[in-house]
Design a protein around this motif. Structure first.
Motif, PDB file in Angstrom:
ATOM      1  N   TRP A   1     -36.741  18.048 -78.628  1.00 49.98           N
ATOM      2  CA  TRP A   1     -35.530  18.787 -78.282  1.00 49.98           C
ATOM      3  C   TRP A   1     -34.951  18.184 -77.008  1.00 49.98           C
ATOM      4  N   PRO A   2     -33.743  17.601 -77.075  1.00 46.22           N
ATOM      5  CA  PRO A   2     -33.160  16.950 -75.893  1.00 46.22           C
ATOM      6  C   PRO A   2     -32.962  17.930 -74.739  1.00 46.22           C
TER       7      PRO A   2
ATOM      8  N   VAL B   1     -35.641  12.872 -74.451  1.00 51.09           N
ATOM      9  CA  VAL B   1     -36.054  13.280 -75.793  1.00 51.09           C
ATOM     10  C   VAL B   1     -36.999  12.221 -76.349  1.00 51.09           C
ATOM     11  N   HIS B   2     -37.966  12.646 -77.140  1.00 54.49           N
ATOM     12  CA  HIS B   2     -38.944  11.727 -77.754  1.00 54.49           C
ATOM     13  C   HIS B   2     -39.590  10.804 -76.719  1.00 54.49           C
ATOM     14  N   ARG B   3     -39.979  11.369 -75.577  1.00 54.27           N
ATOM     15  CA  ARG B   3     -40.668  10.645 -74.496  1.00 54.27           C
ATOM     16  C   ARG B   3     -39.833   9.520 -73.873  1.00 54.27           C
TER      17      ARG B   3
ATOM     18  N   TYR C   1     -35.667   8.399 -72.092  1.00 56.26           N
ATOM     19  CA  TYR C   1     -34.349   8.782 -71.607  1.00 56.26           C
ATOM     20  C   TYR C   1     -33.281   8.181 -72.506  1.00 56.26           C
ATOM     21  N   ARG C   2     -32.193   8.918 -72.712  1.00 55.62           N
ATOM     22  CA  ARG C   2     -31.064   8.476 -73.517  1.00 55.62           C
ATOM     23  C   ARG C   2     -29.780   8.859 -72.812  1.00 55.62           C
ATOM     24  N   SER C   3     -28.742   8.092 -73.046  1.00 52.77           N
ATOM     25  CA  SER C   3     -27.422   8.381 -72.498  1.00 52.77           C
ATOM     26  C   SER C   3     -26.574   9.026 -73.597  1.00 52.77           C
ATOM     27  N   LEU C   4     -25.937  10.129 -73.268  1.00 54.58           N
ATOM     28  CA  LEU C   4     -25.027  10.802 -74.215  1.00 54.58           C
ATOM     29  C   LEU C   4     -23.645  10.898 -73.619  1.00 54.58           C
TER      30      LEU C   4
END
Length: 169
Positions: free
Chosen positions: A28-29, A162-164, A166-169
């Motif tokens: 879950w982000p 999310v999912h261990r 980092y991501r940019s949104l």
């Protein structure tokens, strides 16, 4: 699940239940921010993904901090803290403040705002918050704070975990 299997699940060891909980919530982000508190010239920051808006009137936010976190005692004593909501290109800051960096090196090479060195340059937005409540919640403390100032930055993207990763949104 039936009642018997629910009961067995509740008897599972804490470590197993904790692992299951972590596994689910990793999917879950969560938004990523850096919370900073300062008392008597001692400033500490910590990467936090538990920031939540609680109320619009009064303007309240909450964060959950582990009792063994480096920021915990300072945050309890500070009364006021800041939040820098990280932009999509600030993964390096999230990683930096998530590690156990010695206090003497914590701020080396970190760009802070001139008007408030508790706020990180380039964030999506910033909050200055005054603690109004603290609640023990298991191995964490939930800090509830009233927003004193709120500013939006200019970044077009936000950092999430999310999912261990980092991501940019």
């Amino acid at each position: 699940m039936n009642v018997a299997s629910d009961r067995l699940a509740s008897l599972a060891p804490v470590e197993e239940r904790g692992a299951e909980q972590r596994s689910l919530f990793r999917r879950w982000p969560a938004g990523v921010s850096v919370v900073v508190a300062e008392v008597n010239g001692r400033r500490a920051g910590l990467t936090v993904s538990s920031l939540v808006s609680l109320s619009l009137e009064p303007r309240l936010v909450g964060i959950s901090i582990a009792r063994d976190a480096s920021l915990h005692e300072l945050l309890r004593d500070a009364g006021e803290w800041t939040v820098s909501i990280l932009s999509g290109d600030q993964e390096h800051l999230a990683q930096h403040f998530a590690r156990s960096v010695p206090p003497i090196a914590l701020w080396n090479g970190i760009e802070v705002r001139e008007d408030d060195p508790r706020k990180l340059v380039g964030a999506v937005g910033w909050l200055t918050v005054r603690t109004v409540e603290q609640f023990a919640t298991g191995d964490h403390t939930m800090f509830v704070g009233e927003i004193e100032t709120l500013e939006e930055g200019v970044s077009g993207s936000s950092l999430v975990y999310v999912h261990r990763g980092y991501r940019s949104l």
